[in-house]
Design an enzyme around this catalytic site. Structure first.
Site, short mmCIF file in Angstrom:
data_model
loop_
_atom_site.label_atom_id
_atom_site.label_comp_id
_atom_site.label_asym_id
_atom_site.label_seq_id
_atom_site.Cartn_x
_atom_site.Cartn_y
_atom_site.Cartn_z
N VAL A 100 108.63 30.11 -59.07
CA VAL A 100 109.44 31.02 -58.25
C VAL A 100 110.92 30.62 -58.33
CG1 VAL A 100 109.91 31.86 -55.92
CG2 VAL A 100 107.55 31.58 -56.68
N LYS A 136 96.23 35.76 -45.01
CA LYS A 136 97.67 36.04 -45.06
C LYS A 136 97.92 37.52 -45.31
CE LYS A 136 98.76 31.86 -47.50
NZ LYS A 136 99.29 31.37 -48.78
N HIS A 172 100.32 40.88 -60.39
CA HIS A 172 99.15 41.07 -59.53
C HIS A 172 98.78 42.55 -59.54
CE1 HIS A 172 99.55 37.04 -58.27
NE2 HIS A 172 99.86 37.18 -57.00
N ARG A 188 91.16 35.87 -58.40
CA ARG A 188 92.10 35.35 -59.42
C ARG A 188 91.57 35.75 -60.79
NH1 ARG A 188 96.90 33.63 -58.07
NH2 ARG A 188 96.07 32.19 -56.53
N SER A 247 100.22 32.82 -62.35
CA SER A 247 101.56 32.33 -61.98
C SER A 247 101.77 32.37 -60.47
CB SER A 247 102.67 33.12 -62.70
OG SER A 247 102.59 34.48 -62.36
N CYS A 300 103.02 37.21 -52.06
CA CYS A 300 103.22 38.13 -53.20
C CYS A 300 102.22 39.29 -53.21
CB CYS A 300 103.15 37.35 -54.52
SG CYS A 300 101.89 36.09 -54.58
N SER A 307 112.09 15.53 -60.73
CA SER A 307 113.05 16.30 -61.53
C SER A 307 114.49 15.88 -61.28
CB SER A 307 112.94 17.79 -61.19
OG SER A 307 111.62 18.21 -61.22
#
Ligand SMILES: NC(=O)c1ccc[n+]([C@@H]2O[C@H](COP(=O)([O-])OP(=O)(O)OC[C@H]3O[C@@H](n4cnc5c(N)ncnc54)[C@H](OP(=O)(O)O)[C@@H]3O)[C@@H](O)[C@H]2O)c1
Length: 343
Positions: A17, A217, A247, A240, A161, A131, A43
């Site tokens: 994201v 959710k 999606h 999934r 993803s 999402c 990172s």
């Protein structure tokens, strides 16, 4: 606002994201005087290319968050739980992509183009919906406004993803191994092999619940965004599928007033952020691969449910990383500026 723009932090900037947010800030020419990427210790110090600039990734610390006007956050719920209040305290408005703040009473849950006015009451944190919820919302909100929703049944076919970069890597690796003849490639992100498979589980079954946390959710967030009372039934089943991005959702809606498929098509053709792709006889309907990479949500297969005169079936597809996360987050930032709610 500092100088000729806002100081913008991107938290989770190395993730699926966060990296999309960085791209969208540049694409939409967001008025940023500086963009500061944050990620984990793993990172720290790494350079991220952003236009002609190389941005050095930082770790969160009390000192590093001083002077930020806006933070777009996607580093997981635990990080947002701890750091969003500290960022607000330090003077930033936080637009949060994780699930942690979405259902808090004091936190508006905003879909740009659907309920921007909810942001007016923000107290420093604005939440970006899940999402899967977001993709469905683009089709459901115009239908709700026109004919009223009485019942919604959503079945999702979600891309990997949506789980993040590790899941993208796992699908790629497993697919190669299966094609080479290995039927049992290692699975670490999901409980089962995702390559060439469909998993009727997105996230986890918490505390003995027979719905997953993702399904909960979708149901709860839909109710909050559309301000639907308990009399409106909402049911979600999330699966999934081995798709990298995009999606897809089968949505069955029962409306209060009659809405014909033709009127629904006309309504959605006018809705901002929606593109109707609906000529099934010619093989034209929303495809995940067509939705990937664009900001609009595609809607098609609009048809009467033969089992109920006020029910319609639709098929919806949207890019989970763009409108499902990053684009909406940047659009929220834009609407905060428009409504004088930033800074
Ligand atoms: N993927 C989607 O479609 C989608 C859609 C809506 C919402 N979301 C939500 O957005 C969040 C991120 O998802 P994602 O898919 O981008 O995951 P991801 O690809 O796994 O990225 C996670 C990011 O968080 C950073 N991070 C992890 N732990 C951290 C810590 N302790 N401190 C600072 N940074 C930390 C990671 O940095 P390192 O690289 O250094 O590990 C990375 O930048 C999740 O809460 C997810 O639920 C995702």
């Amino acid at each position: 606002m500092a100088g000729d723009g806002y100081r913008v932090g991107v938290l989770g900037a190395t993730g699926a994201v966060g990296s999309t947010i960085l791209g969208i800030l540049a694409e939409r020419e967001f008025p940023a005087s500086e963009v500061v990427p944050f990620a984990s210790e793993r990172s720290a110090g790494r350079d991220i290319e952003w236009g002609d600039e190389a941005l050095e990734v930082r770790v969160l610390s009390e000192g590093a968050i001083e002077g930020l006007d806006l933070v777009l956050s996607s580093a997981g719920g635990a990080v947002s739980a701890e750091w969003a209040p500290k960022l607000v305290e330090a003077g930033a408005v936080v637009i949060d992509n994780t699930s942690f703040w979405r259902m808090h009473d004091d936190v508006p849950l905003v879909v740009a183009g659907i309920n921007p006015e909810a942001a007016d009451d923000h107290k420093g944190i604005v939440a970006n919906p899940n999402c899967t919820t977001m993709v469905a919302m683009m089709a459901l909100a115009p239908i709700h406004r026109a004919a009223g929703l009485e019942r919604i049944v959503v079945s999702s076919y979600q891309a990997v993803s949506g789980t993040g970069q590790k899941a993208i890597d796992e699908l790629r690796r497993q697919s190669q191994l299966v094609l080479e003849g290995d039927e049992r490639p290692p699975a670490s992100v999901y409980p089962h092999r995702i390559a060439f498979n469909v998993l009727p589980q997105v996230e986890v079954f918490a505390d003995g619940d027979d719905y997953t946390t993702e399904e909960r959710k979708v149901m709860a967030e839909t109710r909050k965004i559309l301000a639907l009372g308990e009399e409106v039934g909402i049911s979600a089943t999330c699966a999934r599928v081995p798709v990298f991005t995009g999606h897809s959702e089968s949505v069955n809606v029962q409306t209060g007033e009659d809405l014909s498929p033709e009127d629904c098509r006309a309504l959605l053709a006018e809705a901002p952020g929606v593109v109707v792709v609906d000529d099934p006889g010619a093989g034209r309907y929303p495809l995940a691969i067509d939705a990937a990479g664009r900001d609009e949500v595609l809607v098609g297969r609009i048809r009467r449910d033969p089992g109920h005169e006020r029910c319609l079936n639709l098929w919806v597809a949207g890019d989970n990383l763009r409108k499902g996360a990053a684009t909406n987050a940047v659009q929220i930032a834009e609407l905060l500026i428009e409504r004088d709610l930033l800074g």
